[in-house]
Enzyme design. Structure first.
Site, PDB file in Angstrom:
ATOM      1  N   LYS A 127     -49.569 -16.750  50.893  1.00  0.00           N
ATOM      2  CA  LYS A 127     -50.287 -18.035  50.950  1.00  0.00           C
ATOM      3  C   LYS A 127     -50.352 -18.597  49.533  1.00  0.00           C
ATOM      4  O   LYS A 127     -50.318 -17.839  48.565  1.00  0.00           O
ATOM      5  CB  LYS A 127     -51.716 -17.810  51.463  1.00  0.00           C
ATOM      6  CG  LYS A 127     -51.812 -17.337  52.896  1.00  0.00           C
ATOM      7  CD  LYS A 127     -52.097 -18.503  53.842  1.00  0.00           C
ATOM      8  CE  LYS A 127     -52.214 -18.052  55.281  1.00  0.00           C
ATOM      9  NZ  LYS A 127     -53.451 -17.313  55.525  1.00  0.00           N
ATOM     10  N   HIS A 130     -54.002 -21.446  45.225  1.00  0.00           N
ATOM     11  CA  HIS A 130     -54.306 -22.863  45.024  1.00  0.00           C
ATOM     12  C   HIS A 130     -55.563 -23.091  44.197  1.00  0.00           C
ATOM     13  O   HIS A 130     -56.223 -22.143  43.771  1.00  0.00           O
ATOM     14  CB  HIS A 130     -54.387 -23.582  46.370  1.00  0.00           C
ATOM     15  CG  HIS A 130     -55.418 -23.013  47.299  1.00  0.00           C
ATOM     16  ND1 HIS A 130     -56.758 -23.235  47.132  1.00  0.00           N
ATOM     17  CD2 HIS A 130     -55.287 -22.220  48.404  1.00  0.00           C
ATOM     18  CE1 HIS A 130     -57.417 -22.613  48.095  1.00  0.00           C
ATOM     19  NE2 HIS A 130     -56.557 -21.985  48.870  1.00  0.00           N
ATOM     20  N   HIS A 133     -58.754 -21.163  44.352  1.00  0.00           N
ATOM     21  CA  HIS A 133     -58.895 -19.815  43.786  1.00  0.00           C
ATOM     22  C   HIS A 133     -59.290 -19.845  42.317  1.00  0.00           C
ATOM     23  O   HIS A 133     -59.530 -18.799  41.721  1.00  0.00           O
ATOM     24  CB  HIS A 133     -57.588 -19.035  43.912  1.00  0.00           C
ATOM     25  CG  HIS A 133     -57.196 -18.737  45.311  1.00  0.00           C
ATOM     26  ND1 HIS A 133     -56.135 -19.339  45.931  1.00  0.00           N
ATOM     27  CD2 HIS A 133     -57.745 -17.912  46.228  1.00  0.00           C
ATOM     28  CE1 HIS A 133     -56.042 -18.893  47.164  1.00  0.00           C
ATOM     29  NE2 HIS A 133     -57.010 -18.030  47.380  1.00  0.00           N
TER      30      HIS A 133
HETATM   31  N1  ARG Z   1     -58.888 -13.152  50.621  1.00  0.00           N
HETATM   32  C1  ARG Z   1     -60.144 -13.772  50.915  1.00  0.00           C
HETATM   33  C2  ARG Z   1     -59.997 -15.281  50.944  1.00  0.00           C
HETATM   34  O1  ARG Z   1     -59.109 -15.834  50.314  1.00  0.00           O
HETATM   35  C3  ARG Z   1     -61.208 -13.447  49.908  1.00  0.00           C
HETATM   36  C4  ARG Z   1     -61.580 -12.005  49.853  1.00  0.00           C
HETATM   37  C5  ARG Z   1     -62.840 -11.794  49.109  1.00  0.00           C
HETATM   38  N2  ARG Z   1     -63.189 -10.408  48.971  1.00  0.00           N
HETATM   39  C6  ARG Z   1     -63.695  -9.665  49.963  1.00  0.00           C
HETATM   40  N3  ARG Z   1     -63.923  -8.398  49.719  1.00  0.00           N
HETATM   41  N4  ARG Z   1     -63.959 -10.161  51.153  1.00  0.00           N
HETATM   42  O2  ARG Z   1     -60.797 -15.932  51.599  1.00  0.00           O
END
Ligand code: ARG
Length: 564
Positions: A127, A130, A133
């Site tokens: 993905k 962007h 982040h």
């Molecule tokens: N990958 C997830 C997202 O982009 C965020 C993860 C955050 N960390 C976690 N331990 N849930 O929404």
């Protein structure tokens, strides 16, 4: 010198400990009321005297003693005891401290023996990386550096989103429309294109979804072809993302992502079952949270598939066991508030006291000035593109304003990237922000370039004269210089506050205060033309300013150029 501590030693009140007094001493809101003050209201009952009388008597005792040579005045006022520091003494002490400690000024060992896990950036494989982040990445990385600077053992974790049925879809799409060359050249953009195409086609052809499910199952079963493709997508994503991490000076100790927990969820599920916490809900397994006014926390789907929360639970247990953390932070957008509240509650219901050490460090949304920012419509703003464009604009400014600068490309990179990072770290994290290229790049506002420019100004001043031993600190006995020293003296507290509240903006604001005070001083006072002893004092002030800016920027992940 710890002023609160030294001040507490001047005060003797029967029945009140030094520590208590030290805690009561604060910095008055109005500088007219001294540099520190002690409110005397708390002692009235104990001493059976009014606070006004207590403050007056304490002031008399201190004035009579000769141990308080670092004070210029002690004054009782409205039940407060106000302390005025001797400014020359204060200036000399602080500058000596900063210059002797150098890069370690502001560091401490308050976190010794404590481990803090920080889950940040945590991007999703295949993905786009962007603009959404940006905040998690730079806030998390700043907290990581700050914790280390304060003596904590920090563990940076990129909890990669590398699991889910979308990988089955990607394999189907890649096998149908993928092109290896294109994937190599365009990386995540290729993956995004074929993913979007998959969804378009699947609208009319449901068999694609079945095919995707079969491929995902093959990944789960360890089928070599499926795993090889999955690994390839991961590799392509990481290669691209690392490029941006490098520019942002961001790193991690662990990339244990969602897939890492595939074999670590069952024990957690079993324990939930044993503890009677799992309920059936249309075949799915959930933890009922209605008593806490929350929807149920989904643990297993009806088909047995695990969920985002299941993986987070397994990850928390793994982290507790592996790192025995003092705190585990999750730097994740506030959109996920409920998710974290839910599974933190589950840990509590399981009977683990350390649920209290789990902390969701939430932040607001970043949108672009022109309104572009919608993943659904495919209008994704890649963080890398934002950085490139900011750097390009910084380069144009340099071409216009700094024609003789040698390494313009390098400096433009540092200014452009620094501008983006500084803007993300300057406001309290929970605020939604609108990103504007012109605003973040302005050399005049409260921006990264302004701070970097002040650093370059200090370097330039210091290059024009040598500092010798012959120093007359009285050159700094003026409000402009004292304001700079005060801002510098406040820096270490800003670092502890930043960590305590998970707010890197305290550091950014402290550095900004130093810059603003120094620039005022710089415009009001002639440094290079002054006689040697006075000039030396001002150069030492400049050197200390440069040091604090450099340390502050470094902690925020921003470079401090010597010329720009
Ligand atoms: N990958 C997830 C997202 O982009 C965020 C993860 C955050 N960390 C976690 N331990 N849930 O929404």
């Amino acid at each position: 010198m710890d002023y609160r501590h030294e001040l507490s030693r001047l005060i003797d009140i029967d029945g009140v400990s030094r520590e208590e007094i030290e805690k009561l001493i604060t910095v008055p809101k109005e500088s007219d009321n001294g540099d520190f003050c002690l409110p005397c209201f708390r002692f009235a009952g104990l001493l059976k005297k009014s606070p006004v009388v207590i403050a007056k008597e304490l002031a008399e005792t201190i004035t009579a003693s000769d141990t308080a040579d670092f004070l210029s005045n002690v004054e009782p006022k409205n039940g407060y005891l106000n302390f005025y520091l001797d400014k020359s003494d204060f200036n000399r002490r602080i500058l000596k401290k900063v210059l002797s400690e150098g890069d370690a000024y502001g560091a401490s060992d308050e976190g010794r023996g404590r481990t803090v896990c920080i889950d940040y950036s945590s991007i999703n494989i295949a993905k786009p990386f962007h603009i959404g982040h940006l905040m998690t990445t730079v806030i998390g990385a700043a907290l990581y550096r700050l914790y280390k600077f304060l003596g904590y053992n920090a563990v940076g974790i990129n909890h990669l989103g590398d699991w889910g049925t979308q990988f089955g879809k990607l394999i189907v799409a890649y096998k149908k429309w993928g092109d290896e060359k294109d994937l190599e050249n365009r990386g995540i953009r290729t993956l995004l294109d074929i993913y979007v195409k998959f969804h378009k086609c699947a609208e009319t052809d449901d068999s694609l979804n079945d095919e995707a499910r079969r491929w995902f199952k093959r990944i789960e079963d360890g089928d070599p072809e499926a795993v090889a493709l999955f690994d390839k997508f991961k590799e392509v994503t990481m290669k691209e993302v690392d490029r941006t991490y490098k520019r942002l000076k961001v790193s991690f100790d662990s990339y244990a992502g969602e897939s890492f927990y595939n074999d670590k969820m069952q024990p957690v599920i079993d324990e939930l079952q044993e503890k009677g916490l799992l309920c059936d809900s249309d075949g799915a397994k959930v933890v009922d949270l209605s008593a806490y006014n929350m929807p149920p926390c989904l643990i297993l789907k009806a088909d047995g598939a695990t969920l985002y929360a299941t993986r987070d639970l397994a990850a928390a247990f793994y982290r507790k066991k592996t790192y025995d953390f003092y705190k585990c932070l999750y730097v994740v957008a506030y959109q996920q508030n409920l998710h974290f509240k839910q599974w933190f509650k589950v840990v509590e219901l399981m009977g683990y006291d350390w649920y209290k050490d789990l902390e969701h460090v939430a932040f607001g949304m970043v949108s672009m000035e022109d309104g572009a920012m919608s993943t659904r419509e495919g209008k994704v703003v890649f963080l890398e593109d934002v950085l490139n464009r900011t750097v390009e604009k910084a380069r144009a400014v340099l071409d216009e304003k700094s024609q003789t600068l040698e390494n313009k490309d390098e400096v433009a990179e540092v200014i452009g990237v620094g501008a983006v990072v500084f803007s993300a770290l300057y406001n309290s994290r929970i605020k939604d922000v609108v990103f504007s290229y012109d605003r973040v790049l302005s050399f005049e506002g409260e921006t990264g370039p302004y701070v970097q420019y002040t650093h370059a100004r200090c370097t330039s001043v210091l290059s024009r004269a040598e500092i010798t031993e012959n120093v007359d600190y009285s050159a700094l006995d003026n409000p402009d210089a004292v304001a700079v020293v005060k801002a510098i003296a406040a820096f270490p507290d800003a670092l502890s506050d930043a960590v305590r509240k998970y707010e890197p903006c305290y550091v950014a604001r402290s550095v900004m205060a130093v810059c603003q005070a120094y620039n005022k001083f710089y415009f009001e006072h002639r440094i290079i033309d002054a006689a040697e002893p006075q000039r030396n004092a001002m150069l030492l002030l400049t050197k200390a300013t440069k040091q604090v800016i450099k340390t502050g920027l470094t902690l925020l992940g921003i470079a401090a150029p010597d010329k720009m």
